[in-house]
Motif scaffolding. Structure first.
Motif, PDB file in Angstrom:
ATOM      1  N   PHE A 178      64.086  13.119  -3.501  1.00  0.00           N
ATOM      2  CA  PHE A 178      63.434  13.078  -2.281  1.00  0.00           C
ATOM      3  C   PHE A 178      63.724  14.419  -1.366  1.00  0.00           C
ATOM      4  O   PHE A 178      63.009  14.640  -0.603  1.00  0.00           O
ATOM      5  CB  PHE A 178      64.582  11.899  -1.333  1.00  0.00           C
ATOM      6  CG  PHE A 178      64.124  10.657  -1.840  1.00  0.00           C
ATOM      7  CD1 PHE A 178      63.085  10.003  -1.215  1.00  0.00           C
ATOM      8  CD2 PHE A 178      64.975   9.968  -2.911  1.00  0.00           C
ATOM      9  CE1 PHE A 178      62.788   8.923  -1.744  1.00  0.00           C
ATOM     10  CE2 PHE A 178      64.429   8.576  -3.106  1.00  0.00           C
ATOM     11  CZ  PHE A 178      63.384   8.086  -2.665  1.00  0.00           C
ATOM     12  N   GLN A 179      64.725  15.472  -1.861  1.00  0.00           N
ATOM     13  CA  GLN A 179      64.864  16.589  -1.502  1.00  0.00           C
ATOM     14  C   GLN A 179      63.629  17.339  -1.789  1.00  0.00           C
ATOM     15  O   GLN A 179      63.016  18.178  -1.135  1.00  0.00           O
ATOM     16  CB  GLN A 179      66.127  17.189  -1.694  1.00  0.00           C
ATOM     17  CG  GLN A 179      67.348  16.790  -1.048  1.00  0.00           C
ATOM     18  CD  GLN A 179      68.498  17.556  -1.405  1.00  0.00           C
ATOM     19  OE1 GLN A 179      69.467  17.385  -2.055  1.00  0.00           O
ATOM     20  NE2 GLN A 179      68.799  18.734  -0.721  1.00  0.00           N
ATOM     21  N   PHE A 180      63.428  17.251  -3.133  1.00  0.00           N
ATOM     22  CA  PHE A 180      62.409  17.949  -3.789  1.00  0.00           C
ATOM     23  C   PHE A 180      60.893  17.785  -3.138  1.00  0.00           C
ATOM     24  O   PHE A 180      60.319  18.420  -2.657  1.00  0.00           O
ATOM     25  CB  PHE A 180      62.280  17.857  -5.091  1.00  0.00           C
ATOM     26  CG  PHE A 180      63.639  18.358  -6.127  1.00  0.00           C
ATOM     27  CD1 PHE A 180      64.120  19.227  -5.465  1.00  0.00           C
ATOM     28  CD2 PHE A 180      63.508  18.377  -7.372  1.00  0.00           C
ATOM     29  CE1 PHE A 180      65.494  19.731  -5.987  1.00  0.00           C
ATOM     30  CE2 PHE A 180      64.517  18.819  -8.292  1.00  0.00           C
ATOM     31  CZ  PHE A 180      65.572  19.446  -7.562  1.00  0.00           C
ATOM     32  N   TYR A 181      60.824  16.255  -2.876  1.00  0.00           N
ATOM     33  CA  TYR A 181      59.612  15.678  -2.173  1.00  0.00           C
ATOM     34  C   TYR A 181      59.555  16.279  -0.980  1.00  0.00           C
ATOM     35  O   TYR A 181      58.215  16.841  -0.471  1.00  0.00           O
ATOM     36  CB  TYR A 181      59.761  14.384  -2.236  1.00  0.00           C
ATOM     37  CG  TYR A 181      58.564  13.739  -1.537  1.00  0.00           C
ATOM     38  CD1 TYR A 181      57.219  13.746  -2.001  1.00  0.00           C
ATOM     39  CD2 TYR A 181      58.818  12.927  -0.624  1.00  0.00           C
ATOM     40  CE1 TYR A 181      56.229  12.884  -1.411  1.00  0.00           C
ATOM     41  CE2 TYR A 181      57.846  12.200   0.127  1.00  0.00           C
ATOM     42  CZ  TYR A 181      56.588  12.267  -0.282  1.00  0.00           C
ATOM     43  OH  TYR A 181      55.487  11.751   0.392  1.00  0.00           O
ATOM     44  N   LYS A 182      60.501  16.292  -0.056  1.00  0.00           N
ATOM     45  CA  LYS A 182      60.395  16.894   1.287  1.00  0.00           C
ATOM     46  C   LYS A 182      60.001  18.408   1.299  1.00  0.00           C
ATOM     47  O   LYS A 182      59.141  18.957   2.077  1.00  0.00           O
ATOM     48  CB  LYS A 182      61.926  16.554   2.033  1.00  0.00           C
ATOM     49  CG  LYS A 182      61.690  17.235   3.137  1.00  0.00           C
ATOM     50  CD  LYS A 182      63.047  16.977   4.057  1.00  0.00           C
ATOM     51  CE  LYS A 182      62.910  17.407   5.530  1.00  0.00           C
ATOM     52  NZ  LYS A 182      61.806  17.336   6.486  1.00  0.00           N
ATOM     53  N   ALA A 183      60.565  19.274   0.218  1.00  0.00           N
ATOM     54  CA  ALA A 183      60.052  20.542   0.316  1.00  0.00           C
ATOM     55  C   ALA A 183      58.878  20.766  -0.147  1.00  0.00           C
ATOM     56  O   ALA A 183      58.182  21.762   0.411  1.00  0.00           O
ATOM     57  CB  ALA A 183      61.263  21.497  -1.042  1.00  0.00           C
ATOM     58  N   LEU A 184      58.309  20.185  -1.003  1.00  0.00           N
ATOM     59  CA  LEU A 184      56.891  20.251  -1.368  1.00  0.00           C
ATOM     60  C   LEU A 184      55.981  19.803  -0.097  1.00  0.00           C
ATOM     61  O   LEU A 184      54.983  20.444  -0.043  1.00  0.00           O
ATOM     62  CB  LEU A 184      56.361  19.188  -2.721  1.00  0.00           C
ATOM     63  CG  LEU A 184      57.181  19.704  -3.868  1.00  0.00           C
ATOM     64  CD1 LEU A 184      56.753  18.701  -5.019  1.00  0.00           C
ATOM     65  CD2 LEU A 184      56.833  21.261  -4.338  1.00  0.00           C
ATOM     66  N   CYS A 185      56.245  19.007   0.397  1.00  0.00           N
ATOM     67  CA  CYS A 185      55.524  18.523   1.729  1.00  0.00           C
ATOM     68  C   CYS A 185      55.654  19.480   2.642  1.00  0.00           C
ATOM     69  O   CYS A 185      54.727  19.691   3.383  1.00  0.00           O
ATOM     70  CB  CYS A 185      56.338  16.909   2.338  1.00  0.00           C
ATOM     71  SG  CYS A 185      55.960  15.568   1.179  1.00  0.00           S
ATOM     72  N   ASP A 186      56.912  19.998   2.899  1.00  0.00           N
ATOM     73  CA  ASP A 186      57.082  21.025   3.832  1.00  0.00           C
ATOM     74  C   ASP A 186      56.072  22.288   3.603  1.00  0.00           C
ATOM     75  O   ASP A 186      55.400  22.846   4.431  1.00  0.00           O
ATOM     76  CB  ASP A 186      58.216  21.575   4.185  1.00  0.00           C
ATOM     77  CG  ASP A 186      59.178  20.755   4.674  1.00  0.00           C
ATOM     78  OD1 ASP A 186      58.771  19.618   5.564  1.00  0.00           O
ATOM     79  OD2 ASP A 186      60.464  20.614   4.807  1.00  0.00           O
ATOM     80  N   ALA A 187      56.013  22.544   2.308  1.00  0.00           N
ATOM     81  CA  ALA A 187      55.350  23.589   1.838  1.00  0.00           C
ATOM     82  C   ALA A 187      53.652  23.358   1.942  1.00  0.00           C
ATOM     83  O   ALA A 187      52.985  24.351   2.301  1.00  0.00           O
ATOM     84  CB  ALA A 187      55.627  23.897   0.261  1.00  0.00           C
TER      85      ALA A 187
END
Length: 277
Positions: A178-187
């Motif tokens: 979920f942390q990775f997913y959020k980082a990709l969404c932010d990017a």
């Protein structure tokens, strides 16, 4: 899913996608692993470092991609028709996801709690089964339907126990994905609720993920985490953000109810001796 070119193996894999939901999850997860192999190969990473920054990273890689399988994404690749998602449909989808992701976390934690207790001697051989069920009661709130004494070895039913495979990696991966997913969404510049984010075809997100994967285990995981997410710590804030609609719904449904469980007392007792004829 991302703005990556992962070669013909990925194309062949994609051509065999089954439209059933569970097969879709598995197929996207395996496609991600094909991409990971390409990243390590193209970066000429030494074999020792051809893995995740730590075991939790390694296991979270594919599931991060699966989180991006939103209704909008499935519509964009022609698997479903355009549809408006009702509040009820959203809660159903989040409940399904939570039963797979959130409810796994206490189970993923208790497996290694038991293993570590065996290794450090705090769980003695004559209490292996009792300790197993006490931990299941403590972390999961479940118990056996019938007495389970020390003549049983219920922990052995989980392959990772007799196979001596560490299990904390799976617990950590359910937070990290979920942390990775959020980082990709932010990017990708996503605006709106986190659970609606799909970074399909976004090159900025793809390049960010590619860069993180390319590090492998070649540097401390905290450095890789900071470069990718902006912080060095693993935390569950992205999990809470993702499931915020479900959490609010559950608060309303459980208002006035007593939630939780008491885990006191032995969870496993010796089976009664057979009656003598």
């Amino acid at each position: 899913m991302l703005g990556l070119s992962v070669g013909t193996r990925c194309d062949r894999d994609r051509a065999t996608i089954d439209i059933a939901g569970l097969w879709q999850d598995s197929r996207h997860r395996e496609i991600a692993w094909v991409a990971v192999g390409d990243v390590w190969f193209l970066n000429d990473k030494p074999p020792l470092f051809q893995t995740g920054a730590h075991d939790g990273f390694h296991e979270a890689i594919g599931d991060t991609i699966v989180l991006g399988m939103t209704p909008k994404y499935l519509e964009s690749i022609g698997l479903v028709n355009a549809q408006d998602q009702s509040k009820e449909a959203l809660i159903n989808a989040q409940m399904r996801m939570a039963l797979a992701k959130v409810s796994f976390m206490p189970f993923g934690l208790m497996i290694d709690r038991w293993r570590w207790g065996v290794f450090d001697g705090s769980i003695k051989p004559d209490h292996y089964n009792q300790a197993w069920w006490e931990l299941k009661a403590k972390y999961q709130g479940v118990g056996p339907i019938a007495p389970r004494g020390e003549e049983f070895f219920d922990a052995g039913a989980k392959y990772h126990v007799p196979g001596n495979t560490p299990y904390t990696r799976y617990f950590l991966s359910h937070i990290l994905q979920f942390q990775f997913y959020k980082a990709l969404c932010d990017a990708a510049g996503h605006k709106g609720p986190l659970y609606e984010c799909s970074y399909y075809g976004n090159k900025d997100a793809g390049q960010k993920y590619w860069a993180m994967l390319g590090k492998g285990a070649g540097q401390p995981w905290q450095k890789t985490m900071k470069e990718f997410t902006g912080g060095e710590k693993m935390d569950g804030s992205a999990v809470l953000e993702y499931f915020s609609p479900l959490q609010e719904w559950l608060k309303q449904q459980n208002e006035g109810q007593s939630c939780g469980w008491q885990a006191g007392g032995p969870a496993a007792t010796p089976a009664p001796a057979p009656a003598k004829g």
